[in-house]
Design a protein around this motif. Structure first.
Motif, mmCIF file in Angstrom:
data_model
loop_
_atom_site.group_PDB
_atom_site.id
_atom_site.type_symbol
_atom_site.label_atom_id
_atom_site.label_comp_id
_atom_site.label_asym_id
_atom_site.label_seq_id
_atom_site.Cartn_x
_atom_site.Cartn_y
_atom_site.Cartn_z
ATOM 1 N N ARG A 103 -12.429 -4.618 2.758
ATOM 2 C CA ARG A 103 -13.019 -3.641 1.748
ATOM 3 C C ARG A 103 -12.087 -3.122 0.743
ATOM 4 N N ILE A 104 -12.123 -2.667 -0.310
ATOM 5 C CA ILE A 104 -11.127 -2.149 -0.996
ATOM 6 C C ILE A 104 -11.367 -0.411 -0.940
ATOM 7 N N VAL A 105 -10.124 -0.018 -0.016
ATOM 8 C CA VAL A 105 -10.128 1.275 0.519
ATOM 9 C C VAL A 105 -9.642 2.276 -0.653
ATOM 10 N N GLU A 106 -8.697 1.732 -1.378
ATOM 11 C CA GLU A 106 -8.034 2.745 -2.260
ATOM 12 C C GLU A 106 -7.758 1.891 -3.685
ATOM 13 N N ASP A 107 -7.997 2.384 -4.872
ATOM 14 C CA ASP A 107 -7.577 1.724 -6.059
ATOM 15 C C ASP A 107 -7.336 2.792 -7.111
ATOM 16 N N ALA A 108 -5.887 3.066 -6.923
ATOM 17 C CA ALA A 108 -5.311 3.969 -7.752
ATOM 18 C C ALA A 108 -4.294 3.656 -8.547
ATOM 19 N N PRO A 109 -3.899 4.572 -9.744
ATOM 20 C CA PRO A 109 -2.768 4.444 -10.522
ATOM 21 C C PRO A 109 -1.593 4.422 -9.616
ATOM 22 N N LYS A 110 -0.641 3.694 -10.012
ATOM 23 C CA LYS A 110 0.475 3.644 -9.172
ATOM 24 C C LYS A 110 1.203 4.949 -8.713
ATOM 25 N N GLU A 111 1.128 5.967 -9.586
ATOM 26 C CA GLU A 111 1.760 7.267 -9.358
ATOM 27 C C GLU A 111 1.041 7.849 -8.233
ATOM 28 N N GLU A 112 -0.254 7.825 -8.225
ATOM 29 C CA GLU A 112 -1.179 8.726 -7.411
ATOM 30 C C GLU A 112 -0.982 7.848 -5.935
ATOM 31 N N PHE A 113 -1.054 6.808 -6.155
ATOM 32 C CA PHE A 113 -0.845 5.990 -4.694
ATOM 33 C C PHE A 113 0.294 6.205 -4.105
ATOM 34 N N PHE A 114 1.356 6.123 -4.589
ATOM 35 C CA PHE A 114 2.592 6.463 -4.022
ATOM 36 C C PHE A 114 2.978 7.890 -3.965
ATOM 37 N N GLY A 115 2.333 8.814 -4.589
ATOM 38 C CA GLY A 115 2.254 10.213 -4.352
ATOM 39 C C GLY A 115 1.695 10.514 -3.349
ATOM 40 N N GLN A 116 0.360 10.383 -3.300
ATOM 41 C CA GLN A 116 -0.400 10.744 -2.297
ATOM 42 C C GLN A 116 -1.502 10.162 -2.006
ATOM 43 N N PRO A 117 -1.501 8.879 -1.234
ATOM 44 C CA PRO A 117 -2.907 7.958 -1.203
ATOM 45 C C PRO A 117 -3.944 8.910 -0.319
ATOM 46 N N SER A 132 -6.616 7.701 1.308
ATOM 47 C CA SER A 132 -7.184 7.453 2.634
ATOM 48 C C SER A 132 -6.175 7.481 3.610
ATOM 49 N N GLU A 133 -6.668 7.814 4.842
ATOM 50 C CA GLU A 133 -5.650 7.935 5.994
ATOM 51 C C GLU A 133 -5.089 6.602 6.315
ATOM 52 N N ARG A 134 -6.013 5.479 6.166
ATOM 53 C CA ARG A 134 -5.453 4.050 6.450
ATOM 54 C C ARG A 134 -4.457 3.764 5.494
ATOM 55 N N ALA A 135 -4.600 4.144 4.385
ATOM 56 C CA ALA A 135 -3.354 3.595 3.304
ATOM 57 C C ALA A 135 -2.277 4.451 3.686
ATOM 58 N N GLN A 136 -2.457 5.687 3.974
ATOM 59 C CA GLN A 136 -1.118 6.372 4.320
ATOM 60 C C GLN A 136 -0.369 5.912 5.501
ATOM 61 N N GLN A 137 -1.135 5.415 6.737
ATOM 62 C CA GLN A 137 -0.530 4.951 7.879
ATOM 63 C C GLN A 137 -0.032 3.904 7.381
ATOM 64 N N PHE A 138 -0.674 2.623 6.591
ATOM 65 C CA PHE A 138 0.046 1.583 6.266
ATOM 66 C C PHE A 138 1.392 1.913 5.515
ATOM 67 N N LEU A 139 1.101 2.561 4.332
ATOM 68 C CA LEU A 139 2.542 2.771 3.474
ATOM 69 C C LEU A 139 3.599 3.324 4.461
ATOM 70 N N SER A 140 3.254 4.329 5.295
ATOM 71 C CA SER A 140 4.526 5.008 6.341
ATOM 72 C C SER A 140 4.863 3.813 6.999
ATOM 73 N N LYS A 141 4.314 2.893 7.601
ATOM 74 C CA LYS A 141 4.748 1.691 8.303
ATOM 75 C C LYS A 141 5.616 0.891 7.487
ATOM 76 N N ILE A 142 5.195 0.509 6.256
ATOM 77 C CA ILE A 142 6.129 -0.307 5.624
ATOM 78 C C ILE A 142 7.201 0.042 4.822
ATOM 79 N N LEU A 143 7.029 1.348 4.356
ATOM 80 C CA LEU A 143 8.127 2.172 3.668
ATOM 81 C C LEU A 143 9.371 2.775 4.605
ATOM 82 N N GLN A 144 9.045 2.716 5.966
ATOM 83 C CA GLN A 144 9.955 3.337 6.887
ATOM 84 C C GLN A 144 11.299 2.627 6.787
ATOM 85 N N HIS A 145 11.329 1.167 6.534
ATOM 86 C CA HIS A 145 12.429 0.557 6.682
ATOM 87 C C HIS A 145 13.348 0.742 5.393
#
Lengths: 242, 246
Positions: free
Chosen positions: A213-227, A229-242
């Motif tokens: 499913r497409i869970v999130e479809d947002a302008p870049k600023e919005e996506f990186f600012g505050q996604p 969906s919770e799922r996208a937040q989790q995903f981002l926090s995992k891949i942006l940790q490093h």
């Protein structure tokens, strides 16, 4: 330029894509991310008809991809695609890799095709490698050749299917640099990638997919600012940790 | 052992005159060469076409390829030869059958053996071609199609050139087999190399010389083909694609 409307796809009872919809305007750069198995590569392959889908509609430049009457080869000739594993043709020299489809599909003369290929090789910084074979190049060089090969067909848009995920880390940058240039020149691009640095720099919108499913479809600023969906937040926090 | 060796026998005139026993052997060799090479061409053409069919994304077309392989690979070569030579002419429409029976018997034998060996070996070539195509990364086909090449163009320019390079070693062994298998044609009376060897025994009672000569000729022939195929393999090797294995 590309509109995806309510597309669903399943293999037997396994749902790969569920009701995916999005639009890509001319000149827009869209980054599609998400965990593996989320259907993002399948979605991008549906856009040029490399993967069939059972429901919904995809229209590229006014042409319906799923319509049985559509001449897919003709459509694909103008939709550039870059693959995870480069997929250069190993038995052809670099310049023949760039020329073959120009000659056989677009009907260009050999000289014209080779000339156009050389110009694009120069653009990706590889004009010295024209007579080499793919097996003699590094991964990063092969992927840049693959991008030049797609550009040689004068595409109206470009699809990238995880273009850097098979590369050694030190080669990622040379490929991303070429892609950033393309984006800045106004190429319409749909990029499946986890390269969030690239997304931040040139994407207009970010699409996040999970379980088909497409869970999130947002302008870049919005996506990186505050996604949202919770799922996208989790995903981002995992891949942006490093 | 009371065997009387006589290598000079090859220079002796045959009873019917006009040539020596060596002449018989050479004419047998020429028949073996003509039969094997013409059957090999059939095997390559039909085998490649069927091998491609087996890999196309269409169930009916790939079914045709599968049926062909099952049919020709699972019936013993000798039985197939008898069917082509003895049975099939009877099944032809009467006029065609009669016309066939009126042509030179040597040509009848040759044609039956050529078609039989060609289609039998073609089934094996088909499987090699299929496995060659299947061994390529799936993305190669997608890359060809994504550039706008048609399905047949993708095979012609992308898949087959690599598939054939990969299968040169197993194809070499099929090429060798066709020469060895061509000896079954002697069972329907075609005077190829092995049959001439036997005929020489019948006439001269010198079996050792005869079969040593036949054996050495086959071995030489095979050595020649192996070296040709090795040269071909080296010639089509793709730069940067790793060396030669085995």
């Amino acid at each position: 330029m590309i509109s995806i409307r309510n597309v669903s796809k399943h293999y037997g009872s396994f749902q790969v894509l569920s009701d995916c919809s999005t639009e890509v305007e001319k000149g827009e750069v869209i980054v599609v991310c998400g965990p593996s198995g989320s259907g993002k590569s399948t979605l991008i392959k549906c856009v040029n008809g490399l993967e069939p889908f059972q429901q919904g509609e995809i229209v590229v430049n006014g042409i319906s991809v799923g319509d049985p009457k559509t001449k897919l080869a003709k459509l694909r000739a103008h939709v550039g695609m870059v693959f995870q594993n480069f997929e250069l043709f190993p038995h052809m020299s670099v310049s023949d890799n760039l020329a073959i489809a120009q000659i056989k599909v677009l009907g260009r003369s050999r000289e014209e095709a080779i000339g156009r290929g050389l110009k694009l090789l120069d653009r990706v910084g590889l004009s010295a490698q024209a007579e080499k074979y793919p097996g003699q190049l590094s991964g990063g060089q092969q992927q840049r050749v693959a991008i030049a090969r797609a550009l040689a067909m004068d595409p109206i848009c470009m699809l990238f299917d995880e273009p850097t995920s098979a590369l050694d880390p030190e080669m990622v940058k040379e490929v991303l640099d070429v892609m950033v240039d393309l984006a800045q020149e106004g190429m319409t691009m749909m990029v499946v990638s986890h390269e969030m640095g690239f997304a931040r720099r040139v994407a207009h919108r970010v699409i996040f997919m999970d379980q088909g499913r497409i869970v999130e479809d947002a302008p870049k600023e919005e996506f990186f600012g505050q996604p949202r969906s919770e799922r996208a937040q989790q995903f981002l926090s995992k891949i942006l940790q490093h | 052992m009371g065997y009387h060796w006589n290598w000079g026998i090859f220079l002796a005139q045959v009873p019917s005159g006009g040539t020596s026993y060596l002449g018989w052997m050479l004419s047998g060799l020429m028949t073996t060469l003509a039969l094997s090479l013409s059957a090999w061409i059939i095997a390559l053409v039909i085998g490649s076409a069927m091998g491609v069919l087996r890999t196309v994304p269409n169930r009916w077309l790939s079914g045709i390829g599968a049926l062909y392989v099952e049919l020709f690979r699972n019936i013993p070569l000798l039985v197939q030869l008898f069917i082509w030579y003895f049975v099939l002419p009877e099944l032809l429409p009467e006029r065609l059958g009669n016309a066939y029976k009126e042509i030179n018997p040597l040509l009848q034998q040759f044609t039956a053996a050529m078609i039989c060996l060609g289609l039998f070996t073609g089934a094996r070539v088909c499987e090699q071609v299929r496995s060659g195509i299947d061994s390529l990364p799936r993305g190669q086909r997608l890359a060809g199609l994504a550039l706008g090449l048609s399905g047949p163009q993708t095979y012609r320019y992308v898949l087959l050139p690599m598939a054939f390079r990969i299968i040169v070693p197993p194809l070499t062994s099929e090429f060798l087999n066709i020469f060895k298998n061509s000896a079954v044609a002697s069972t329907i009376g075609l005077l190829e190399l092995a049959a001439q060897g036997r005929q020489l025994v019948d006439y001269t009672a010198q079996p050792y010389e005869s079969f040593i000569a036949v054996t050495l000729t086959f071995m030489l022939l095979n050595a020649l083909i192996m070296s040709l195929m090795h040269r071909l393999e080296a010639r089509v090797r793709v730069p940067g694609q790793g060396g030669h294995h085995g």
